[in-house]
Scaffold this motif. Structure first.
Motif, PDB file in Angstrom:
ATOM      1  N   ASN A 167       1.229   3.341  10.824  1.00 43.16           N
ATOM      2  CA  ASN A 167       2.204   4.263  10.239  1.00 43.16           C
ATOM      3  C   ASN A 167       1.666   4.958   8.989  1.00 43.16           C
ATOM      4  O   ASN A 167       1.892   6.157   8.782  1.00 43.16           O
ATOM      5  CB  ASN A 167       3.504   3.530   9.922  1.00 43.16           C
ATOM      6  CG  ASN A 167       4.283   3.151  11.171  1.00 43.16           C
ATOM      7  OD1 ASN A 167       4.150   3.796  12.208  1.00 43.16           O
ATOM      8  ND2 ASN A 167       5.089   2.107  11.079  1.00 43.16           N
ATOM      9  N   LEU A 168       0.956   4.217   8.157  1.00 48.33           N
ATOM     10  CA  LEU A 168       0.373   4.834   6.962  1.00 48.33           C
ATOM     11  C   LEU A 168      -0.629   5.924   7.343  1.00 48.33           C
ATOM     12  O   LEU A 168      -0.701   6.973   6.693  1.00 48.33           O
ATOM     13  CB  LEU A 168      -0.317   3.773   6.100  1.00 48.33           C
ATOM     14  CG  LEU A 168       0.594   2.816   5.331  1.00 48.33           C
ATOM     15  CD1 LEU A 168      -0.220   1.744   4.629  1.00 48.33           C
ATOM     16  CD2 LEU A 168       1.460   3.573   4.310  1.00 48.33           C
ATOM     17  N   ALA A 169      -1.397   5.679   8.407  1.00 51.74           N
ATOM     18  CA  ALA A 169      -2.374   6.673   8.853  1.00 51.74           C
ATOM     19  C   ALA A 169      -1.697   7.940   9.359  1.00 51.74           C
ATOM     20  O   ALA A 169      -2.316   9.008   9.409  1.00 51.74           O
ATOM     21  CB  ALA A 169      -3.265   6.082   9.940  1.00 51.74           C
ATOM     22  N   GLN A 170      -0.414   7.823   9.730  1.00 57.94           N
ATOM     23  CA  GLN A 170       0.354   8.981  10.168  1.00 57.94           C
ATOM     24  C   GLN A 170       1.200   9.574   9.045  1.00 57.94           C
ATOM     25  O   GLN A 170       1.985  10.498   9.257  1.00 57.94           O
ATOM     26  CB  GLN A 170       1.263   8.590  11.330  1.00 57.94           C
ATOM     27  CG  GLN A 170       0.518   8.116  12.570  1.00 57.94           C
ATOM     28  CD  GLN A 170       1.473   7.628  13.647  1.00 57.94           C
ATOM     29  OE1 GLN A 170       2.389   8.338  14.050  1.00 57.94           O
ATOM     30  NE2 GLN A 170       1.260   6.410  14.123  1.00 57.94           N
ATOM     31  N   GLY A 171       1.058   9.002   7.846  1.00 60.36           N
ATOM     32  CA  GLY A 171       1.794   9.510   6.700  1.00 60.36           C
ATOM     33  C   GLY A 171       3.238   9.088   6.654  1.00 60.36           C
ATOM     34  O   GLY A 171       4.049   9.698   5.939  1.00 60.36           O
ATOM     35  N   LEU A 172       3.594   8.031   7.382  1.00 57.98           N
ATOM     36  CA  LEU A 172       4.984   7.604   7.481  1.00 57.98           C
ATOM     37  C   LEU A 172       5.321   6.538   6.437  1.00 57.98           C
ATOM     38  O   LEU A 172       4.458   5.782   5.989  1.00 57.98           O
ATOM     39  CB  LEU A 172       5.253   7.043   8.882  1.00 57.98           C
ATOM     40  CG  LEU A 172       4.971   7.990  10.059  1.00 57.98           C
ATOM     41  CD1 LEU A 172       5.177   7.261  11.379  1.00 57.98           C
ATOM     42  CD2 LEU A 172       5.863   9.228   9.975  1.00 57.98           C
ATOM     43  N   ALA A 173       6.594   6.464   6.089  1.00 57.63           N
ATOM     44  CA  ALA A 173       7.078   5.388   5.230  1.00 57.63           C
ATOM     45  C   ALA A 173       6.985   4.058   5.982  1.00 57.63           C
ATOM     46  O   ALA A 173       7.092   4.018   7.215  1.00 57.63           O
ATOM     47  CB  ALA A 173       8.519   5.652   4.807  1.00 57.63           C
ATOM     48  N   VAL A 174       6.781   2.976   5.252  1.00 58.71           N
ATOM     49  CA  VAL A 174       6.548   1.671   5.891  1.00 58.71           C
ATOM     50  C   VAL A 174       7.441   0.602   5.277  1.00 58.71           C
ATOM     51  O   VAL A 174       7.924   0.740   4.148  1.00 58.71           O
ATOM     52  CB  VAL A 174       5.068   1.247   5.774  1.00 58.71           C
ATOM     53  CG1 VAL A 174       4.189   2.123   6.653  1.00 58.71           C
ATOM     54  CG2 VAL A 174       4.591   1.301   4.325  1.00 58.71           C
ATOM     55  N   GLU A 175       7.632  -0.477   6.054  1.00 61.00           N
ATOM     56  CA  GLU A 175       8.400  -1.632   5.604  1.00 61.00           C
ATOM     57  C   GLU A 175       7.624  -2.901   5.918  1.00 61.00           C
ATOM     58  O   GLU A 175       7.039  -3.025   6.996  1.00 61.00           O
ATOM     59  CB  GLU A 175       9.751  -1.705   6.310  1.00 61.00           C
ATOM     60  CG  GLU A 175      10.698  -0.572   5.990  1.00 61.00           C
ATOM     61  CD  GLU A 175      12.065  -0.780   6.619  1.00 61.00           C
ATOM     62  OE1 GLU A 175      12.435  -1.948   6.867  1.00 61.00           O
ATOM     63  OE2 GLU A 175      12.762   0.208   6.881  1.00 61.00           O
ATOM     64  N   LEU A 176       7.634  -3.833   4.990  1.00 65.65           N
ATOM     65  CA  LEU A 176       6.984  -5.132   5.181  1.00 65.65           C
ATOM     66  C   LEU A 176       8.032  -6.235   5.147  1.00 65.65           C
ATOM     67  O   LEU A 176       8.716  -6.409   4.130  1.00 65.65           O
ATOM     68  CB  LEU A 176       5.953  -5.378   4.080  1.00 65.65           C
ATOM     69  CG  LEU A 176       5.261  -6.755   4.111  1.00 65.65           C
ATOM     70  CD1 LEU A 176       4.370  -6.886   5.346  1.00 65.65           C
ATOM     71  CD2 LEU A 176       4.438  -6.972   2.836  1.00 65.65           C
ATOM     72  N   PRO A 177       8.215  -6.986   6.242  1.00 57.27           N
ATOM     73  CA  PRO A 177       9.156  -8.115   6.206  1.00 57.27           C
ATOM     74  C   PRO A 177       8.697  -9.161   5.190  1.00 57.27           C
ATOM     75  O   PRO A 177       7.504  -9.491   5.113  1.00 57.27           O
ATOM     76  CB  PRO A 177       9.079  -8.667   7.643  1.00 57.27           C
ATOM     77  CG  PRO A 177       8.525  -7.558   8.461  1.00 57.27           C
ATOM     78  CD  PRO A 177       7.593  -6.809   7.568  1.00 57.27           C
ATOM     79  N   LEU A 178       9.630  -9.683   4.418  1.00 58.07           N
ATOM     80  CA  LEU A 178       9.314 -10.660   3.384  1.00 58.07           C
ATOM     81  C   LEU A 178       9.774 -12.050   3.794  1.00 58.07           C
ATOM     82  O   LEU A 178      10.809 -12.210   4.439  1.00 58.07           O
ATOM     83  CB  LEU A 178       9.993 -10.271   2.068  1.00 58.07           C
ATOM     84  CG  LEU A 178       9.593  -8.917   1.464  1.00 58.07           C
ATOM     85  CD1 LEU A 178      10.431  -8.637   0.218  1.00 58.07           C
ATOM     86  CD2 LEU A 178       8.107  -8.883   1.140  1.00 58.07           C
TER      87      LEU A 178
END
Length: 468
Positions: A167-178
């Motif tokens: 997603n980062l490579a596509q310029g998209l916002a990301v979420e990381l489960p904690l």
């Protein structure tokens, strides 16, 4: 991409700094920088005056000039801070971080990868820990902006990371489960939009290598990760740093080390059948072990300990000298401590005078958690996320719902590892943090790497030795 047979381990806090990774990469292998605490490492090196001007040179290439300038002006001390003066603290990572914290983390990861890659076409990776979650998203943005070739991650199950990089490579916002303790069925994530920090900047998707200790984890990641897992590093319990806990109930040997058994040996046939490249790690630092790994179908070996004590590593020169001398005398040993790390994972501790391996030095340190990378996240009664560390003052930990039992034997790994590489925090009381040195079980053999007539060895010497 043709994979070389040697990956240099991404060790500690700044033991695997850019000079080491660059030295390994320029002789045709995969050099790796440690991604742990890079925000603190950058800030403290700037406060020491940026010897050689390397950070300033890298900052000149950061794609968002204003961000790089803010970081530089916030921490740089011309000529270096006065001896005995405390380092200016960096923001402790939060689920909802300040902009200053995110910017510093992005810039620090960019700088480290940029310098490791500078001036050659070799391969560079960066190593992160799943247990240290809050800096992960800005760290990935910084490393990817610098064009890192590999991301390696262990100390947990990094199932979400491949998809996040996609997603980062596509310029998209990301979420990381904690991983939040006491959260029941509630789920929590950390969110970050690269467009808010590096707008319009291309982020290159690196290969992702998961550091694993079992075939079951390899199969889980290969089949259920959010994106493509490109390979594995199969790390045994003899490797330095954090080790996976033994399967089943924890049992200790006669000197208090965890006992590993047949259940802890990965099924290599199952790993081979996944059809992905893999490297062997944990006492594979010899030409014989490299050949053995290749015969098993591995692409090669990951070696950490041998590189940790070479000239280019970030470890303090005096600690390297003492370890090499102890190795020459046959007196160097490693203890697998089941308690010392706040993570709850066993942690390899080199037994070396003047470090936290000495019970007197350990006992003389005031309990304090001010870096906070290994804090646990837990759900408070008000529904918000709280932070607690088994190495913080016992009364503070218990007040946050922790137990006294969990605090026994713990040490502040964050401050100890920082001291190991010469950026120890000095307290206003005058107390300076003492180092803790980690190494694999084969540390006793490092003296054999020294060329005749010399007292030290280089990264190139290690590679030459490994390739026979």
């Amino acid at each position: 991409m043709t994979l070389p047979p040697i990956i240099q381990g991404g060790m500690g806090v700044a033991v695997s700094r850019w000079p080491l990774a660059k030295a390994v990469s320029t002789v045709g292998q995969i050099g790796v920088v440690s991604g742990t605490a890079l925000d603190s490492v950058l800030a403290r090196n700037l406060q020491q005056g940026d010897t050689g001007g390397h950070i300033q040179r890298a900052l000149a290439h950061f794609p968002v000039c204003e961000m790089a300038q803010r970081v530089y002006e916030r921490y740089f001390v011309d000529g270096g801070k006065k001896e005995g003066q405390p380092f200016k603290a960096v923001p402790v990572h939060q689920v909802e971080p300040t902009r200053a914290s995110v910017e510093l983390t992005i810039v620090a990861n960019f700088v480290e990868v940029f310098l490791a890659k500078e001036g050659h076409d070799g391969l560079i990776g960066i190593n992160y820990l799943e247990k240290i979650q809050l800096p992960t998203l800005p760290s990935l943005i910084g490393a990817m902006a610098a064009g890192v070739h590999f991301v390696m991650m262990g100390a947990g199950i990094p199932r979400a990371i491949p998809g996040i990089m996609d997603n980062l490579a596509q310029g998209l916002a990301v979420e990381l489960p904690l991983d939040v303790e006491q959260s029941g069925k509630q789920s929590f994530t950390m969110k970050l939009d690269p467009a808010e920090y590096v707008p319009g900047i291309e982020l290159h998707r690196p290969q992702f290598f998961a550091i694993i200790s079992s075939s079951s984890l390899a199969m889980t990641l290969a089949r259920k990760a959010t994106g493509k897992v490109d390979g594995f590093i199969v790390e045994g319990a003899t490797a330095g740093g954090h080790n996976a806990p033994p399967r089943g109930a924890m049992q200790l040997d006669e000197i208090g080390q965890p006992i590993y058994g047949e259940r802890d040996i990965p099924d290599m046939a199952q790993i081979r059948d996944l059809g992905l490249p893999f490297y062997m790690a944990g006492q594979y630092g010899s030409p014989e072990k490299l050949q053995q790994a290749l015969e098993m179908g591995a692409s090669g070996v990951q070696v950490g300990t041998a590189f940790a004590f070479c000239e280019e590593s970030g470890m303090r020169a005096d600690l390297k000298r003492e370890a090499i001398q102890a190795s020459r005398e046959g007196k160097l040993s490693v203890f697998t401590d089941p308690l010392v790390s706040p993570t709850g994972f066993p942690f390899k501790v080199l037994q070396l005078a003047g470090t936290l391996s000495d019970p007197c030095i350990y006992g003389g340190r005031e309990r304090l958690c001010d870096v906070g990378l290994l804090r646990h996240y837990y759900l408070k009664e008000d529904g918000k996320i709280g932070y607690r560390c088994p190495a913080e003052p016992i009364e503070d930990y218990v007040a946050k719902g922790g137990t006294v039992e969990d605090t026994k034997g713990r040490a502040c790994i964050c401050n100890g590892l920082s001291a190991t590489v010469g950026i120890a925090q000095t307290r206003r009381s005058g107390y300076t943090e003492d180092p803790i040195v980690t190494a694999g079980d084969d540390a006793a053999d490092i003296a054999k790497l020294i060329p005749e007539g010399k007292d030290s060895y280089t990264a190139a010497d290690v590679v030459k030795y490994l390739l026979g």
